[in-house]
Scaffold this motif. Sequence first.
Motif, PDB file in Angstrom:
ATOM      1  N   VAL A  42       0.873  -1.170   0.000  1.00  0.00           N
ATOM      2  CA  VAL A  42       0.000   0.000   0.000  1.00  0.00           C
ATOM      3  C   VAL A  42       0.908   1.217   0.000  1.00  0.00           C
ATOM      4  N   GLU A  43       0.821   2.008  -1.064  1.00  0.00           N
ATOM      5  CA  GLU A  43       1.714   3.159  -1.228  1.00  0.00           C
ATOM      6  C   GLU A  43       0.923   4.459  -1.321  1.00  0.00           C
ATOM      7  N   LEU A  44       1.442   5.480  -0.689  1.00  0.00           N
ATOM      8  CA  LEU A  44       0.914   6.831  -0.865  1.00  0.00           C
ATOM      9  C   LEU A  44       1.590   7.379  -2.114  1.00  0.00           C
ATOM     10  N   VAL A  45       0.820   7.646  -3.169  1.00  0.00           N
ATOM     11  CA  VAL A  45       1.406   8.106  -4.429  1.00  0.00           C
ATOM     12  C   VAL A  45       1.176   9.584  -4.697  1.00  0.00           C
ATOM     13  N   GLU A  46       0.264  10.192  -3.929  1.00  0.00           N
ATOM     14  CA  GLU A  46       0.012  11.623  -4.080  1.00  0.00           C
ATOM     15  C   GLU A  46      -0.541  12.165  -2.776  1.00  0.00           C
ATOM     16  N   GLY A  47      -0.038  13.319  -2.360  1.00  0.00           N
ATOM     17  CA  GLY A  47      -0.537  13.972  -1.157  1.00  0.00           C
ATOM     18  C   GLY A  47       0.198  13.552   0.105  1.00  0.00           C
ATOM     19  N   ASP A  48      -0.407  13.906   1.253  1.00  0.00           N
ATOM     20  CA  ASP A  48       0.224  13.650   2.552  1.00  0.00           C
ATOM     21  C   ASP A  48      -0.553  12.647   3.397  1.00  0.00           C
ATOM     22  N   GLY A  49      -1.548  12.008   2.786  1.00  0.00           N
ATOM     23  CA  GLY A  49      -2.397  11.070   3.510  1.00  0.00           C
ATOM     24  C   GLY A  49      -3.752  11.654   3.857  1.00  0.00           C
ATOM     25  N   GLY A  50      -3.872  12.964   3.714  1.00  0.00           N
ATOM     26  CA  GLY A  50      -5.127  13.643   4.029  1.00  0.00           C
ATOM     27  C   GLY A  50      -6.016  13.786   2.808  1.00  0.00           C
ATOM     28  N   LEU A  51      -6.929  14.728   2.871  1.00  0.00           N
ATOM     29  CA  LEU A  51      -7.890  14.980   1.812  1.00  0.00           C
ATOM     30  C   LEU A  51      -7.193  15.141   0.461  1.00  0.00           C
ATOM     31  N   GLY A  52      -7.671  14.426  -0.548  1.00  0.00           N
ATOM     32  CA  GLY A  52      -7.116  14.503  -1.895  1.00  0.00           C
ATOM     33  C   GLY A  52      -5.971  13.544  -2.151  1.00  0.00           C
ATOM     34  N   SER A  53      -5.469  12.911  -1.120  1.00  0.00           N
ATOM     35  CA  SER A  53      -4.363  11.961  -1.283  1.00  0.00           C
ATOM     36  C   SER A  53      -4.818  10.740  -2.060  1.00  0.00           C
ATOM     37  N   ILE A  54      -3.864  10.128  -2.758  1.00  0.00           N
ATOM     38  CA  ILE A  54      -4.146   8.925  -3.542  1.00  0.00           C
ATOM     39  C   ILE A  54      -3.225   7.799  -3.078  1.00  0.00           C
ATOM     40  N   PHE A  55      -3.832   6.647  -2.832  1.00  0.00           N
ATOM     41  CA  PHE A  55      -3.107   5.452  -2.416  1.00  0.00           C
ATOM     42  C   PHE A  55      -3.195   4.406  -3.523  1.00  0.00           C
ATOM     43  N   LEU A  56      -2.083   3.741  -3.776  1.00  0.00           N
ATOM     44  CA  LEU A  56      -2.031   2.623  -4.708  1.00  0.00           C
ATOM     45  C   LEU A  56      -1.913   1.359  -3.879  1.00  0.00           C
ATOM     46  N   LYS A  57      -2.885   0.454  -4.036  1.00  0.00           N
ATOM     47  CA  LYS A  57      -2.874  -0.815  -3.316  1.00  0.00           C
ATOM     48  C   LYS A  57      -2.576  -1.927  -4.308  1.00  0.00           C
ATOM     49  N   THR A  58      -1.525  -2.681  -4.037  1.00  0.00           N
ATOM     50  CA  THR A  58      -1.194  -3.844  -4.853  1.00  0.00           C
ATOM     51  C   THR A  58      -1.822  -5.054  -4.183  1.00  0.00           C
ATOM     52  N   ILE A  59      -2.666  -5.732  -4.926  1.00  0.00           N
ATOM     53  CA  ILE A  59      -3.477  -6.824  -4.400  1.00  0.00           C
ATOM     54  C   ILE A  59      -2.829  -8.163  -4.733  1.00  0.00           C
ATOM     55  N   VAL A  60      -2.910  -9.102  -3.809  1.00  0.00           N
ATOM     56  CA  VAL A  60      -2.401 -10.449  -4.046  1.00  0.00           C
ATOM     57  C   VAL A  60      -3.124 -11.024  -5.271  1.00  0.00           C
ATOM     58  N   LYS A  72      -6.422   2.109  -7.165  1.00  0.00           N
ATOM     59  CA  LYS A  72      -6.110   3.412  -6.580  1.00  0.00           C
ATOM     60  C   LYS A  72      -7.341   3.925  -5.868  1.00  0.00           C
ATOM     61  N   GLU A  73      -7.101   4.459  -4.657  1.00  0.00           N
ATOM     62  CA  GLU A  73      -8.165   5.067  -3.863  1.00  0.00           C
ATOM     63  C   GLU A  73      -7.782   6.507  -3.575  1.00  0.00           C
ATOM     64  N   LYS A  74      -8.779   7.384  -3.641  1.00  0.00           N
ATOM     65  CA  LYS A  74      -8.575   8.794  -3.332  1.00  0.00           C
ATOM     66  C   LYS A  74      -9.354   9.142  -2.070  1.00  0.00           C
ATOM     67  N   VAL A  75      -8.708   9.859  -1.173  1.00  0.00           N
ATOM     68  CA  VAL A  75      -9.377  10.337   0.034  1.00  0.00           C
ATOM     69  C   VAL A  75     -10.266  11.505  -0.382  1.00  0.00           C
ATOM     70  N   THR A  76     -11.583  11.294  -0.318  1.00  0.00           N
ATOM     71  CA  THR A  76     -12.526  12.307  -0.783  1.00  0.00           C
ATOM     72  C   THR A  76     -13.203  13.062   0.358  1.00  0.00           C
ATOM     73  N   LYS A  77     -13.040  12.560   1.576  1.00  0.00           N
ATOM     74  CA  LYS A  77     -13.577  13.265   2.739  1.00  0.00           C
ATOM     75  C   LYS A  77     -12.676  12.961   3.928  1.00  0.00           C
TER      76      LYS A  77
END
Length: 158
Positions: A42-60, A72-77
Motif C-alpha cells: 500500500v503506497e501513498l502516491v500523491e498527497g500527505d495522507g489527508g484529503l485529496g491523497s491517492i493510495f495505490l494498493k497492490t493486491i495479491v 487506486k483510492e482517493k481520500v474524498t472526505k
Amino acid sequence: MFGSVEHELEMGVPAKETWDLFSTVRLGRFLEKEMPNLFQKVELVEGDGGLGSIFLKTIVPGKLGTGIVSCKEKVTKMDNENRIKENELIEGAYLELGFTIFKIRFEVKEKGEESSIIKTTLEYELKQEASANASLVSMAIQEAANVAQLAKLHLNQK
C-alpha cells in the motif's frame, strides 16, 4: 444498481486512538503488515495522507478475480472533528468488474471515555449487466470487518 452495506465493531480503546490509525497513512502500513494475504503493498502516491491523497494498493493475485492486481483510492472526505474518512476507488479492482462507484467510509464514534466504535460503510453502484458481481460487496464488507478486528487486536496490545 445502487447499494450500501455497513459493519460496526467496538474497539476497546478511546476514539482518538482508533481515529489515529484509520485517518492516517499508518493504515496503509497496517494493511501491508496485518493482511499480507490480501495486500502486497500500500503506497501513498500523491498527497500527505489527508484529503485529496491517492493510495495505490497492490493486491495479491487472484484475490479479486483474474487480472486484478491493483487499485487506486482517493481520500474524498476527511473530517477530523467528526472522525469521518471516505475513500473512493478511482482505478482498478471493483471498477474493472462493473462497479461505477465504490466508496469506503470509516466513522469513529466515542463509546464512553475508554472505548469507541468503528463503523465501516461501503457504498456502490453496479452496472446492470454486471449484476452477477453484486456478491463481491459481501466479500468486501467481510474484508473491512477483518480490518476492523485486526485493528482492534493491534490497538489493544499496547
